[in-house]
Design a protein around this motif. Structure first.
Motif, PDB file in Angstrom:
ATOM      1  N   ILE A  85       0.839  -1.206   0.000  1.00  0.00           N
ATOM      2  CA  ILE A  85       0.000   0.000   0.000  1.00  0.00           C
ATOM      3  C   ILE A  85       0.874   1.256   0.000  1.00  0.00           C
ATOM      4  O   ILE A  85       0.865   2.056   0.947  1.00  0.00           O
ATOM      5  CB  ILE A  85      -0.990   0.041   1.171  1.00  0.00           C
ATOM      6  N   GLY A  86       1.636   1.402  -1.049  1.00  0.00           N
ATOM      7  CA  GLY A  86       2.495   2.576  -1.186  1.00  0.00           C
ATOM      8  C   GLY A  86       2.450   3.103  -2.610  1.00  0.00           C
ATOM      9  O   GLY A  86       2.049   2.406  -3.542  1.00  0.00           O
ATOM     10  N   HIS A  87       2.842   4.350  -2.767  1.00  0.00           N
ATOM     11  CA  HIS A  87       2.901   5.005  -4.069  1.00  0.00           C
ATOM     12  C   HIS A  87       4.377   5.130  -4.467  1.00  0.00           C
ATOM     13  O   HIS A  87       5.054   6.072  -4.029  1.00  0.00           O
ATOM     14  CB  HIS A  87       2.262   6.390  -3.996  1.00  0.00           C
ATOM     15  N   PRO A  88       4.898   4.220  -5.284  1.00  0.00           N
ATOM     16  CA  PRO A  88       6.345   4.219  -5.568  1.00  0.00           C
ATOM     17  C   PRO A  88       6.838   5.440  -6.342  1.00  0.00           C
ATOM     18  O   PRO A  88       7.888   5.999  -6.023  1.00  0.00           O
ATOM     19  CB  PRO A  88       6.545   2.939  -6.394  1.00  0.00           C
ATOM     20  N   SER A  89       6.106   5.864  -7.366  1.00  0.00           N
ATOM     21  CA  SER A  89       6.627   6.875  -8.286  1.00  0.00           C
ATOM     22  C   SER A  89       6.876   8.221  -7.618  1.00  0.00           C
ATOM     23  O   SER A  89       7.897   8.872  -7.870  1.00  0.00           O
ATOM     24  CB  SER A  89       5.666   7.058  -9.468  1.00  0.00           C
ATOM     25  N   VAL A  90       5.946   8.673  -6.778  1.00  0.00           N
ATOM     26  CA  VAL A  90       6.039  10.038  -6.246  1.00  0.00           C
ATOM     27  C   VAL A  90       7.196  10.218  -5.271  1.00  0.00           C
ATOM     28  O   VAL A  90       7.631  11.345  -5.028  1.00  0.00           O
ATOM     29  CB  VAL A  90       4.724  10.474  -5.580  1.00  0.00           C
ATOM     30  N   SER A  95      11.824   0.151  -2.865  1.00  0.00           N
ATOM     31  CA  SER A  95      10.784   0.708  -1.986  1.00  0.00           C
ATOM     32  C   SER A  95       9.701  -0.336  -1.704  1.00  0.00           C
ATOM     33  O   SER A  95       9.197  -0.432  -0.581  1.00  0.00           O
ATOM     34  CB  SER A  95      10.167   1.971  -2.610  1.00  0.00           C
ATOM     35  N   ILE A  96       9.356  -1.128  -2.712  1.00  0.00           N
ATOM     36  CA  ILE A  96       8.347  -2.179  -2.527  1.00  0.00           C
ATOM     37  C   ILE A  96       8.880  -3.269  -1.606  1.00  0.00           C
ATOM     38  O   ILE A  96       8.174  -3.745  -0.703  1.00  0.00           O
ATOM     39  CB  ILE A  96       7.939  -2.768  -3.884  1.00  0.00           C
ATOM     40  N   ARG A  97      10.141  -3.670  -1.824  1.00  0.00           N
ATOM     41  CA  ARG A  97      10.736  -4.724  -0.994  1.00  0.00           C
ATOM     42  C   ARG A  97      10.851  -4.273   0.459  1.00  0.00           C
ATOM     43  O   ARG A  97      10.561  -5.044   1.388  1.00  0.00           O
ATOM     44  CB  ARG A  97      12.113  -5.098  -1.545  1.00  0.00           C
ATOM     45  N   VAL A  98      11.270  -3.042   0.678  1.00  0.00           N
ATOM     46  CA  VAL A  98      11.341  -2.522   2.050  1.00  0.00           C
ATOM     47  C   VAL A  98       9.940  -2.445   2.647  1.00  0.00           C
ATOM     48  O   VAL A  98       9.721  -2.780   3.822  1.00  0.00           O
ATOM     49  CB  VAL A  98      12.023  -1.141   2.086  1.00  0.00           C
ATOM     50  N   GLY A  99       8.964  -2.045   1.833  1.00  0.00           N
ATOM     51  CA  GLY A  99       7.595  -1.985   2.314  1.00  0.00           C
ATOM     52  C   GLY A  99       7.064  -3.340   2.735  1.00  0.00           C
ATOM     53  O   GLY A  99       6.382  -3.468   3.760  1.00  0.00           O
ATOM     54  N   LEU A 100       7.397  -4.382   1.974  1.00  0.00           N
ATOM     55  CA  LEU A 100       7.007  -5.740   2.351  1.00  0.00           C
ATOM     56  C   LEU A 100       7.684  -6.161   3.645  1.00  0.00           C
ATOM     57  O   LEU A 100       7.087  -6.824   4.495  1.00  0.00           O
ATOM     58  CB  LEU A 100       7.375  -6.715   1.227  1.00  0.00           C
ATOM     59  N   GLY A 106      13.735   3.818  -1.246  1.00  0.00           N
ATOM     60  CA  GLY A 106      13.791   3.685  -2.694  1.00  0.00           C
ATOM     61  C   GLY A 106      14.407   4.902  -3.349  1.00  0.00           C
ATOM     62  O   GLY A 106      15.204   4.781  -4.301  1.00  0.00           O
ATOM     63  N   ALA A 107      14.047   6.085  -2.865  1.00  0.00           N
ATOM     64  CA  ALA A 107      14.611   7.321  -3.408  1.00  0.00           C
ATOM     65  C   ALA A 107      16.115   7.380  -3.186  1.00  0.00           C
ATOM     66  O   ALA A 107      16.887   7.790  -4.074  1.00  0.00           O
ATOM     67  CB  ALA A 107      13.932   8.527  -2.757  1.00  0.00           C
ATOM     68  N   TRP A 139      10.616  -8.748 -10.994  1.00  0.00           N
ATOM     69  CA  TRP A 139      10.364  -7.337 -10.713  1.00  0.00           C
ATOM     70  C   TRP A 139       8.943  -7.179 -10.177  1.00  0.00           C
ATOM     71  O   TRP A 139       7.976  -7.211 -10.938  1.00  0.00           O
ATOM     72  CB  TRP A 139      10.551  -6.497 -11.975  1.00  0.00           C
ATOM     73  N   LEU A 140       8.824  -6.983  -8.877  1.00  0.00           N
ATOM     74  CA  LEU A 140       7.505  -6.780  -8.285  1.00  0.00           C
ATOM     75  C   LEU A 140       6.861  -5.503  -8.810  1.00  0.00           C
ATOM     76  O   LEU A 140       5.637  -5.392  -8.863  1.00  0.00           O
ATOM     77  CB  LEU A 140       7.609  -6.715  -6.759  1.00  0.00           C
ATOM     78  N   PHE A 141       7.687  -4.558  -9.218  1.00  0.00           N
ATOM     79  CA  PHE A 141       7.153  -3.289  -9.700  1.00  0.00           C
ATOM     80  C   PHE A 141       6.256  -3.477 -10.920  1.00  0.00           C
ATOM     81  O   PHE A 141       5.360  -2.662 -11.165  1.00  0.00           O
ATOM     82  CB  PHE A 141       8.282  -2.311 -10.037  1.00  0.00           C
ATOM     83  N   GLU A 142       6.456  -4.548 -11.662  1.00  0.00           N
ATOM     84  CA  GLU A 142       5.645  -4.791 -12.856  1.00  0.00           C
ATOM     85  C   GLU A 142       4.150  -4.833 -12.544  1.00  0.00           C
ATOM     86  O   GLU A 142       3.326  -4.539 -13.406  1.00  0.00           O
ATOM     87  CB  GLU A 142       6.048  -6.113 -13.522  1.00  0.00           C
ATOM     88  N   SER A 143       3.804  -5.215 -11.328  1.00  0.00           N
ATOM     89  CA  SER A 143       2.385  -5.322 -10.960  1.00  0.00           C
ATOM     90  C   SER A 143       1.849  -4.036 -10.348  1.00  0.00           C
ATOM     91  O   SER A 143       0.807  -4.040  -9.686  1.00  0.00           O
ATOM     92  CB  SER A 143       2.164  -6.495  -9.990  1.00  0.00           C
ATOM     93  N   VAL A 144       2.544  -2.920 -10.554  1.00  0.00           N
ATOM     94  CA  VAL A 144       2.053  -1.633 -10.057  1.00  0.00           C
ATOM     95  C   VAL A 144       0.690  -1.356 -10.667  1.00  0.00           C
ATOM     96  O   VAL A 144       0.388  -1.770 -11.793  1.00  0.00           O
ATOM     97  CB  VAL A 144       3.063  -0.501 -10.400  1.00  0.00           C
ATOM     98  N   SER A 145      -0.158  -0.677  -9.916  1.00  0.00           N
ATOM     99  CA  SER A 145      -1.507  -0.366 -10.372  1.00  0.00           C
ATOM    100  C   SER A 145      -1.607   1.125 -10.677  1.00  0.00           C
ATOM    101  O   SER A 145      -1.393   1.960  -9.795  1.00  0.00           O
ATOM    102  CB  SER A 145      -2.526  -0.758  -9.288  1.00  0.00           C
TER     103      SER A 145
END
Length: 431
Positions: free
Chosen positions: A96-101, A132-137, A158-159, A253-259
């Motif tokens: 439940i995070g917004h990676p791009s911003v 960022s996704i991996r740290v979030g998990l 991630g930044a 790449w977990l990022f591939e499943s970004v919504s």
């Protein structure tokens, strides 16, 4: 070094292999991010933060949404805040995070300052968003439920990694930047519904740039501050499952499943809107609509009778009524006080009910439509359902065209796909 930090640092500093799909999804997220930033550049929070940064003295190193330029850290702060001002950016539901911003503003600011090519920017951005996704998990749901905003906390790491990759860090330096970021990453869900929420994204982007620049100058932090006693995980209700968070790292790449968001409202409403889209609901046919959703969303986006544009972005009944009446839910301007007062909308909204269903996941919604002729139709949608690459591209590019114009959308997409220099992309932030 712990196994988790060692693995992240090694991945972040090492060579990567990507597929065509990964590269296209990354480029689509950049396109989407730039468009929602442009669309949100005049929001009150955007103006306040931009004025603060432009009022400071410093080198003009990186462009800002809305015009002007600032040092890299200030640019990351502004562009992270502005691009989250409309809450219309991508979401990853694994944490439940917004990676791009959080990541893209840091990566673009440093890429522009160092005059990098777009390929370098996109690669650094992808690695940073994946981290960022991996740290979030790894931080886990307890971290989020305790009140921490994953976009701000996991996003800061991630930044920092994206910035470190552009500064050509080795694994030891990557480990150090993760450790230093641990003392800067911050952001609370208490800010939701205020200017503080988009500001959290800006803080994450700026913290990543700051930490990376300090490490590049020889700053020596406690490199193990992400984990261990008094580390970030231990003090922030984190460290859920390192093994699961690292699974497939470097290969998958977990990022591939970004919504990506295709409606300018709370992401909790999107599964219902997509289900309504599948049903092709039109107001004259509607006798009654029943919406079932995960219980979590009942307290987040189930305002019954909102009277403001902001309130309508958090109302199942309102957005489904809007869609049935032909309002374009992809346009931020559709969510207005005037539309909330539309007598046709109010009449239809009163025929829509919402109930919690524990059998549904957080990304699912179920709609039942009873037509005036007595026919009954149902549809269920899951935001995690696979979407073909061509459909994703069509829908993201269609959204962007509505926000910044078709010609501009096509020009930016061509730039991202054919290459060039990051500074030329950064100039597009000005609009």
């Amino acid at each position: 070094m712990s196994d988790f930090s060692t693995s992240l640092a090694g991945f972040a500093a090492g060579p990567i292999e990507t597929t065509l799909q990964t590269r296209i999804v990354t480029s689509l997220s950049v396109l989407d991010w730039l468009a929602v930033g442009r669309a949100g550049q005049d929001e009150p929070v955007s103006t306040v933060v931009r004025d603060l940064v432009l009022g400071e003295e410093g080198a003009s190193q990186a462009h800002l949404f809305g015009g002007g330029a600032a040092p890299t850290r200030g640019a990351a702060l502004v562009n992270g805040t502005v691009s989250h001002a409309l809450d219309y950016d991508d979401t990853h539901f694994a944490h439940i995070g917004h990676p791009s911003v959080a990541v893209l503003p840091a990566a673009l600011a440093l890429s522009e300052w160092d005059d990098r090519i777009l390929v370098d920017f996109l690669e650094a951005a992808l690695v940073g968003m994946e981290v960022s996704i991996r740290v979030g998990l790894w931080l886990g749901r307890d971290h989020y439920q305790a009140g921490f905003h994953q976009t701000a906390t996991a996003g800061a790491f991630g930044a920092a990694v994206a910035a470190g990759r552009l500064l050509e860090f080795d694994a030891d330096q990557m480990h150090s930047v993760l450790g230093l970021t641990a003392t800067r990453a911050a952001g609370l869900k208490a800010q939701f519904g205020t200017m503080g929420k988009p500001y959290n994204a800006g803080l994450a982007a700026a913290a990543g740039v700051e930490a990376a620049l300090l490490i590049s100058k020889g700053f020596e932090p406690n490199s193990g501050a992400l984990e261990g006693p008094f580390g970030f995980g231990a003090t922030h209700k984190g460290e859920a499952n390192a093994e699961a968070a690292l699974e497939g790292l470097g290969d998958e790449w977990l990022f591939e499943s970004v919504s990506h968001k295709f409606h300018a409202c709370c992401h909790g409403l999107h599964a219902a809107l997509e289900a309504a889209r599948d049903l092709d609901i039109a107001e004259p046919e509607v006798a009654e609509i029943k919406i079932k959703t995960h219980p979590r969303w009942m307290s987040v986006c189930n305002q019954m009778n909102p009277t403001t544009g902001l309130g309508s972005k958090f109302s199942y009944r309102t957005v489904i009524a809007m869609q049935a009446l032909g309002y374009d839910t992809a346009l931020p301007g559709s969510y207005s006080e005037k539309n909330c007062a539309d007598s046709r909308l109010i009449s239809l909204r009163d025929r829509i009910s919402v109930e919690a269903d524990e059998t549904l996941t957080e990304t699912q919604a179920h709609l039942t439509l009873l037509r005036r002729d007595g026919a009954r139709r149902e549809a269920k949608h899951d935001l995690l359902a696979p979407m073909s690459l061509s459909e994703r591209e069509d829908r993201v590019r269609g959204k962007v065209a509505k926000l910044i114009g078709a010609d501009e959308a096509d020009a930016i997409w061509s730039m991202l796909r054919t290459g060039g220099r990051a500074r030329d992309l950064a100039k597009r932030l000005e609009g």
